[in-house]
Scaffold this motif. Structure first.
Motif, PDB file in Angstrom:
ATOM      1  N   ALA A 181      36.990  52.268  43.988  1.00 48.38           N
ATOM      2  CA  ALA A 181      37.525  52.851  42.760  1.00 48.38           C
ATOM      3  C   ALA A 181      37.316  51.869  41.611  1.00 48.38           C
ATOM      4  O   ALA A 181      37.087  50.678  41.841  1.00 48.38           O
ATOM      5  CB  ALA A 181      39.008  53.161  42.942  1.00 48.38           C
ATOM      6  N   PRO A 182      37.403  52.337  40.355  1.00 51.78           N
ATOM      7  CA  PRO A 182      37.162  51.438  39.214  1.00 51.78           C
ATOM      8  C   PRO A 182      38.010  50.176  39.237  1.00 51.78           C
ATOM      9  O   PRO A 182      37.496  49.079  38.973  1.00 51.78           O
ATOM     10  CB  PRO A 182      37.491  52.328  38.009  1.00 51.78           C
ATOM     11  CG  PRO A 182      37.162  53.713  38.468  1.00 51.78           C
ATOM     12  CD  PRO A 182      37.554  53.740  39.918  1.00 51.78           C
ATOM     13  N   GLY A 183      39.295  50.288  39.546  1.00 51.77           N
ATOM     14  CA  GLY A 183      40.147  49.101  39.597  1.00 51.77           C
ATOM     15  C   GLY A 183      39.738  48.142  40.697  1.00 51.77           C
ATOM     16  O   GLY A 183      39.812  46.913  40.524  1.00 51.77           O
ATOM     17  N   GLU A 184      39.290  48.692  41.839  1.00 46.90           N
ATOM     18  CA  GLU A 184      38.834  47.857  42.946  1.00 46.90           C
ATOM     19  C   GLU A 184      37.532  47.142  42.589  1.00 46.90           C
ATOM     20  O   GLU A 184      37.333  45.986  42.957  1.00 46.90           O
ATOM     21  CB  GLU A 184      38.652  48.711  44.196  1.00 46.90           C
ATOM     22  CG  GLU A 184      39.962  49.275  44.748  1.00 46.90           C
ATOM     23  CD  GLU A 184      39.740  50.282  45.855  1.00 46.90           C
ATOM     24  OE1 GLU A 184      40.619  50.392  46.737  1.00 46.90           O
ATOM     25  OE2 GLU A 184      38.698  50.973  45.841  1.00 46.90           O
ATOM     26  N   ARG A 185      36.655  47.838  41.864  1.00 49.42           N
ATOM     27  CA  ARG A 185      35.405  47.196  41.438  1.00 49.42           C
ATOM     28  C   ARG A 185      35.688  46.045  40.485  1.00 49.42           C
ATOM     29  O   ARG A 185      35.032  45.004  40.553  1.00 49.42           O
ATOM     30  CB  ARG A 185      34.481  48.230  40.786  1.00 49.42           C
ATOM     31  CG  ARG A 185      33.900  49.243  41.750  1.00 49.42           C
ATOM     32  CD  ARG A 185      32.696  49.948  41.166  1.00 49.42           C
ATOM     33  NE  ARG A 185      33.024  50.749  39.995  1.00 49.42           N
ATOM     34  CZ  ARG A 185      33.401  52.026  40.048  1.00 49.42           C
ATOM     35  NH1 ARG A 185      33.512  52.646  41.218  1.00 49.42           N
ATOM     36  NH2 ARG A 185      33.650  52.691  38.939  1.00 49.42           N
ATOM     37  N   GLN A 186      36.656  46.226  39.611  1.00 50.23           N
ATOM     38  CA  GLN A 186      37.012  45.155  38.694  1.00 50.23           C
ATOM     39  C   GLN A 186      37.550  43.947  39.446  1.00 50.23           C
ATOM     40  O   GLN A 186      37.201  42.798  39.147  1.00 50.23           O
ATOM     41  CB  GLN A 186      38.047  45.649  37.684  1.00 50.23           C
ATOM     42  CG  GLN A 186      38.507  44.586  36.683  1.00 50.23           C
ATOM     43  CD  GLN A 186      37.378  44.029  35.840  1.00 50.23           C
ATOM     44  OE1 GLN A 186      36.462  44.764  35.461  1.00 50.23           O
ATOM     45  NE2 GLN A 186      37.426  42.732  35.543  1.00 50.23           N
ATOM     46  N   LEU A 187      38.409  44.186  40.443  1.00 46.73           N
ATOM     47  CA  LEU A 187      38.946  43.088  41.251  1.00 46.73           C
ATOM     48  C   LEU A 187      37.828  42.374  41.989  1.00 46.73           C
ATOM     49  O   LEU A 187      37.790  41.133  42.036  1.00 46.73           O
ATOM     50  CB  LEU A 187      39.992  43.614  42.232  1.00 46.73           C
ATOM     51  CG  LEU A 187      40.562  42.589  43.229  1.00 46.73           C
ATOM     52  CD1 LEU A 187      41.205  41.420  42.501  1.00 46.73           C
ATOM     53  CD2 LEU A 187      41.558  43.264  44.172  1.00 46.73           C
ATOM     54  N   LEU A 188      36.901  43.137  42.593  1.00 40.44           N
ATOM     55  CA  LEU A 188      35.770  42.519  43.301  1.00 40.44           C
ATOM     56  C   LEU A 188      34.954  41.654  42.354  1.00 40.44           C
ATOM     57  O   LEU A 188      34.571  40.527  42.704  1.00 40.44           O
ATOM     58  CB  LEU A 188      34.890  43.604  43.915  1.00 40.44           C
ATOM     59  CG  LEU A 188      33.600  43.104  44.569  1.00 40.44           C
ATOM     60  CD1 LEU A 188      33.900  42.313  45.835  1.00 40.44           C
ATOM     61  CD2 LEU A 188      32.653  44.256  44.879  1.00 40.44           C
ATOM     62  N   THR A 189      34.690  42.154  41.152  1.00 44.33           N
ATOM     63  CA  THR A 189      33.930  41.378  40.178  1.00 44.33           C
ATOM     64  C   THR A 189      34.631  40.059  39.877  1.00 44.33           C
ATOM     65  O   THR A 189      33.996  38.992  39.836  1.00 44.33           O
ATOM     66  CB  THR A 189      33.748  42.188  38.884  1.00 44.33           C
ATOM     67  OG1 THR A 189      33.038  43.395  39.175  1.00 44.33           O
ATOM     68  CG2 THR A 189      32.966  41.392  37.849  1.00 44.33           C
ATOM     69  N   GLU A 190      35.927  40.104  39.689  1.00 46.29           N
ATOM     70  CA  GLU A 190      36.691  38.887  39.400  1.00 46.29           C
ATOM     71  C   GLU A 190      36.638  37.911  40.569  1.00 46.29           C
ATOM     72  O   GLU A 190      36.525  36.693  40.373  1.00 46.29           O
ATOM     73  CB  GLU A 190      38.129  39.252  39.072  1.00 46.29           C
ATOM     74  CG  GLU A 190      38.276  40.014  37.749  1.00 46.29           C
ATOM     75  CD  GLU A 190      39.674  40.547  37.532  1.00 46.29           C
ATOM     76  OE1 GLU A 190      40.540  40.331  38.417  1.00 46.29           O
ATOM     77  OE2 GLU A 190      39.909  41.184  36.491  1.00 46.29           O
ATOM     78  N   LEU A 191      36.714  38.439  41.807  1.00 44.80           N
ATOM     79  CA  LEU A 191      36.643  37.568  42.978  1.00 44.80           C
ATOM     80  C   LEU A 191      35.285  36.885  43.067  1.00 44.80           C
ATOM     81  O   LEU A 191      35.197  35.683  43.366  1.00 44.80           O
ATOM     82  CB  LEU A 191      36.908  38.376  44.254  1.00 44.80           C
ATOM     83  CG  LEU A 191      38.335  38.883  44.470  1.00 44.80           C
ATOM     84  CD1 LEU A 191      38.391  39.810  45.676  1.00 44.80           C
ATOM     85  CD2 LEU A 191      39.299  37.725  44.646  1.00 44.80           C
ATOM     86  N   LEU A 192      34.220  37.627  42.810  1.00 40.29           N
ATOM     87  CA  LEU A 192      32.878  37.042  42.885  1.00 40.29           C
ATOM     88  C   LEU A 192      32.663  36.021  41.767  1.00 40.29           C
ATOM     89  O   LEU A 192      32.067  34.960  41.989  1.00 40.29           O
ATOM     90  CB  LEU A 192      31.817  38.141  42.812  1.00 40.29           C
ATOM     91  CG  LEU A 192      31.796  39.126  43.987  1.00 40.29           C
ATOM     92  CD1 LEU A 192      30.713  40.175  43.786  1.00 40.29           C
ATOM     93  CD2 LEU A 192      31.598  38.406  45.310  1.00 40.29           C
ATOM     94  N   LEU A 193      33.156  36.324  40.577  1.00 44.27           N
ATOM     95  CA  LEU A 193      33.025  35.375  39.474  1.00 44.27           C
ATOM     96  C   LEU A 193      33.827  34.101  39.722  1.00 44.27           C
ATOM     97  O   LEU A 193      33.499  33.037  39.187  1.00 44.27           O
ATOM     98  CB  LEU A 193      33.478  36.028  38.160  1.00 44.27           C
ATOM     99  CG  LEU A 193      32.540  37.103  37.595  1.00 44.27           C
ATOM    100  CD1 LEU A 193      33.203  37.804  36.418  1.00 44.27           C
ATOM    101  CD2 LEU A 193      31.211  36.487  37.162  1.00 44.27           C
TER     102      LEU A 193
END
Length: 251
Positions: A181-193
């Protein structure tokens, strides 16, 4: 003197019968780099990952990891070179808890993971390290939950914790944002960054917002070949990429 690339591919080719899935690929990924590998379905991206990870052997060409030729090396020995990866589909055990999953990943990464005797000091160390990894990926409130009962997004977070358990030098992620979901994608992006720069990250990703937010550089594939490389800004502006993959509405 510059360090050896984390990944160096030369004329890498993989045939399946009469089909050429990867064709004469030359690719260098610097240590600490974040590289996105993009392309439409059937471009050869996952086959390329499988060649680097050792799941497939090449029909021709070579694979080097951190300056070491691993072309004929089996997958489990490439792990010892510092490589870990995730897959398009989850490889987690649904009947284990989040904490048990990370604990087993930590145990499996140790040289003595088949030892029959468990020492209390090792148990405490793994438990502490596991809790730190669980917190690092944002699952501290789900540590006791069964893997089969957590959401798909939480399973992706757990896969990242498992990948990090072996203290890798290179993480390869195959569509980590798929189905999120959009919120999950944002969290994943933050984790990778948030990953340390001594870890090289290479990812296949269809979500352009995730891929271009994380990547320093991008490799675009089509029909098994590399057709263009550049920065995220150059890739967004490329008419070739728009024609092959993004579509005119992404200009």
């Amino acid at each position: 003197m510059s360090p050896e690339p984390a990944i160096r591919l030369r004329a890498l080719t993989r045939r399946f019968g009469g089909i050429i899935a990867v064709r004469d690929v030359d690719l260098d990924v610097a240590q600490g780099e974040r590289r996105a590998v993009l392309g439409p379905n059937g471009a050869g991206k996952t086959t390329l990952f499988n060649l680097v990870a050792g799941d497939y052997r090449p029909s021709a060409g070579s694979v080097e990891l951190f300056g070491r030729d691993v072309t004929r090396m089996p997958a489990h020995r490439r792990v010892a070179c510092g490589l870990t990866r995730t897959y398009q589909r989850s490889n987690l055990f649904a009947g284990l808890t989040v904490r048990e999953t990370v604990y087993l990943a930590l145990m499996g990464a140790e040289p003595r993971h088949f030892a029959l005797r468990r020492r209390p000091d090792d148990e405490r160390r793994r438990g502490s390290a596991g809790d730190a990894l669980i917190e690092r990926v944002g699952l501290e409130g789900r540590a006791g939950a069964l893997v089969g009962e957590i959401s798909h997004g939480e399973q992706r977070q757990l896969e990242l914790a498992v990948a990090l358990a072996g203290d890798p030098k290179l993480i390869m992620l195959d569509e980590p944002a798929a189905g999120l979901a959009p919120g999950e994608r944002q969290l994943l992006t933050e984790l990778l960054l948030g990953l340390e720069r001594d870890i090289t990250v290479v990812l296949i990703e269809h979500d352009m917002d995730v891929a271009l937010s994380v990547a320093d550089s991008v490799t675009m594939m089509h029909d098994g070949s590399v057709v263009i490389e550049g920065t995220p800004e150059e890739i967004r502006a490329s008419e070739l990429v728009q024609a092959l993959y993004l579509g005119s509405d992404h200009v």
